[in-house]
Design a protein around this motif. Structure first.
Motif, PDB file in Angstrom:
ATOM      1  N   SER A 210       0.789  -1.062  -0.042  1.00 58.35           N
ATOM      2  CA  SER A 210      -0.008  -0.010   0.016  1.00 58.35           C
ATOM      3  C   SER A 210       0.882   1.349   0.014  1.00 58.35           C
ATOM      4  O   SER A 210       0.547   2.371  -0.625  1.00 58.35           O
ATOM      5  CB  SER A 210      -1.065   0.210   1.230  1.00 58.35           C
ATOM      6  N   ALA A 250      -4.332   3.420  -9.967  1.00 57.21           N
ATOM      7  CA  ALA A 250      -5.103   3.175  -8.483  1.00 57.21           C
ATOM      8  C   ALA A 250      -5.878   1.975  -8.865  1.00 57.21           C
ATOM      9  O   ALA A 250      -6.212   1.135  -7.789  1.00 57.21           O
ATOM     10  CB  ALA A 250      -5.869   4.138  -8.285  1.00 57.21           C
ATOM     11  N   VAL A 251      -6.636   1.935  -9.797  1.00 55.38           N
ATOM     12  CA  VAL A 251      -7.575   0.681 -10.101  1.00 55.38           C
ATOM     13  C   VAL A 251      -6.740  -0.709 -10.165  1.00 55.38           C
ATOM     14  O   VAL A 251      -7.190  -1.592  -9.375  1.00 55.38           O
ATOM     15  CB  VAL A 251      -8.624   0.984 -11.238  1.00 55.38           C
ATOM     16  N   GLY A 253      -3.851  -1.195  -8.959  1.00 50.78           N
ATOM     17  CA  GLY A 253      -3.063  -1.382  -7.746  1.00 50.78           C
ATOM     18  C   GLY A 253      -4.222  -2.168  -6.769  1.00 50.78           C
ATOM     19  O   GLY A 253      -4.034  -3.088  -6.137  1.00 50.78           O
ATOM     20  N   TYR A 254      -5.334  -1.880  -6.655  1.00 48.76           N
ATOM     21  CA  TYR A 254      -6.520  -2.191  -5.895  1.00 48.76           C
ATOM     22  C   TYR A 254      -6.608  -3.683  -6.318  1.00 48.76           C
ATOM     23  O   TYR A 254      -6.800  -4.789  -5.509  1.00 48.76           O
ATOM     24  CB  TYR A 254      -7.827  -1.531  -5.998  1.00 48.76           C
ATOM     25  N   LEU A 255      -6.853  -4.092  -7.393  1.00 47.93           N
ATOM     26  CA  LEU A 255      -7.265  -5.297  -8.070  1.00 47.93           C
ATOM     27  C   LEU A 255      -6.027  -6.362  -7.871  1.00 47.93           C
ATOM     28  O   LEU A 255      -6.107  -7.555  -7.514  1.00 47.93           O
ATOM     29  CB  LEU A 255      -7.493  -5.460  -9.538  1.00 47.93           C
ATOM     30  N   SER A 257      -3.717  -6.178  -5.492  1.00 49.74           N
ATOM     31  CA  SER A 257      -3.712  -6.368  -4.003  1.00 49.74           C
ATOM     32  C   SER A 257      -4.478  -7.280  -3.525  1.00 49.74           C
ATOM     33  O   SER A 257      -4.233  -8.180  -2.775  1.00 49.74           O
ATOM     34  CB  SER A 257      -4.186  -4.895  -3.225  1.00 49.74           C
ATOM     35  N   LEU A 258      -5.838  -7.345  -4.025  1.00 45.25           N
ATOM     36  CA  LEU A 258      -6.895  -8.427  -4.095  1.00 45.25           C
ATOM     37  C   LEU A 258      -6.300  -9.843  -4.442  1.00 45.25           C
ATOM     38  O   LEU A 258      -6.320 -10.808  -3.674  1.00 45.25           O
ATOM     39  CB  LEU A 258      -8.236  -8.354  -4.593  1.00 45.25           C
TER      40      LEU A 258
END
Length: 316
Positions: A210, A250-251, A253-255, A257-258
């Motif tokens: 993060s 950002a998008v 990175g979020y995916l 991370s999941l």
């Protein structure tokens, strides 16, 4: 009615309606979950070989699903007191339909003998009740809250302890071809240790990830003019130049991370716990294994897709 479910609650009735809709939806999903549990084991057994012989399992997911619903309901109604009954009967249903080569498995034992595995859960409930009594009668919120927190931790330990001890009991009473038996020396302390260590490592890696994405996002956002107004005052500075790239990162990175956290859970928690169960499993009286022969393979092409994963034929 639909408006009361989807909109913000405007009164007690709307809250009750939304809670009811939530519980109904959950109950509707439960049969699919139980179907998937049975079919998952059947699928894995069909892809597993030992000593050159394949495992198998009868097609009986429908029977398992309605039995699981029944026992799940009994456990809720009795506040968990009949959990050993549900655990034993559902495991027996699956075990009695399992095969190794041309030899069948059988689950022996009594469901009531699983109650000792629940001892820590009973103790935890007692601690929680004690904490509540301290708050209610003694007006000692701080002390009562501390006792209740300890009770919750004890309850989590009790849940893991029950899972491990019930597995050991059920494993010791599984019989293959009426002769071959098994034992497990799995440790609840070891399982908890793996989980806690894995959770700490995942938390550290997630924090580092993060921070990296946050720093990258901040650099690109600053280079694109920030989140404020642009020179014309239209407020679109973040979406100009490399601003689109900021949103895209950002998008992604979020995916990412999941997906990464899911992989880390497998690497640091699921796989080590499974390895511990396998390493502590022993076969007793293995001589009769030499007499077991291969059986015809089961056709499980329908297990490759969720639409055909149920033993009811056809697709949705």
């Amino acid at each position: 009615l639909w408006g009361a479910i989807t909109s913000e609650p405007r009164g007690p009735m709307d809250v009750v309606t939304q809670l009811g809709a939530t519980y109904v939806t959950g109950l509707a999903v439960l049969p699919l979950i139980f179907f998937a549990q049975y079919r998952a084991r059947r699928y894995m057994l069909s892809r597993t070989r030992w000593r050159g012989l394949r495992f198998a399992m009868d097609a009986a997911a429908v029977g398992y699903a309605w039995r699981a619903l029944l026992y799940f309901g009994l456990s809720i109604v009795t506040l968990g007191l009949l959990t050993p009954l549900a655990t034993f009967r559902l495991e027996k249903y699956m075990t009695d339909r399992m095969w190794y080569g041309d030899a069948g498995f059988e689950q022996e034992g009594q469901w009531s003998e699983l109650y000792p595995a629940m001892k820590h859960q009973f103790i935890a409930v007692g601690v929680l009740l004690l904490g509540g009594a301290i708050i209610y009668f003694g007006q000692a919120v701080g002390l009562g809250g501390t006792v209740m927190f300890a009770g919750y931790l004890w309850l989590l330990f009790g849940f893991v302890y029950y899972q491990v001890e019930s597995f050991k009991y059920l494993t010791a009473r599984k019989v293959l071809d009426g002769k071959v038996r098994f034992t497990s020396n799995a440790s609840s302390g070891r399982v908890i240790g793996i989980f806690v260590l894995g959770a700490i490592l995942i938390a550290i890696l997630a924090f580092v990830l993060s921070m990296v994405f946050g720093a990258l996002f901040g650099i690109l956002a600053a280079s694109s003019g920030g989140f404020g107004m642009n020179g014309d005052g239209d407020g679109m500075g973040i979406f100009e130049g490399v601003g689109v790239l900021v949103v895209l990162i950002a998008v992604l990175g979020y995916l990412t991370s999941l997906v990464l956290i899911g992989a880390l859970v497998t690497v640091f928690i699921s796989a080590p716990i499974l390895g511990h169960y396998v390493d502590t499993l022993r076969v007793e009286n293995a001589g009769p294994l030499e007499q077991i022969r291969q059986r015809a393979g089961d056709q499980l092409a329908d297990a490759d897709g969720f639409a055909d994963a149920l033993d009811v034929g056809g697709a949705f």
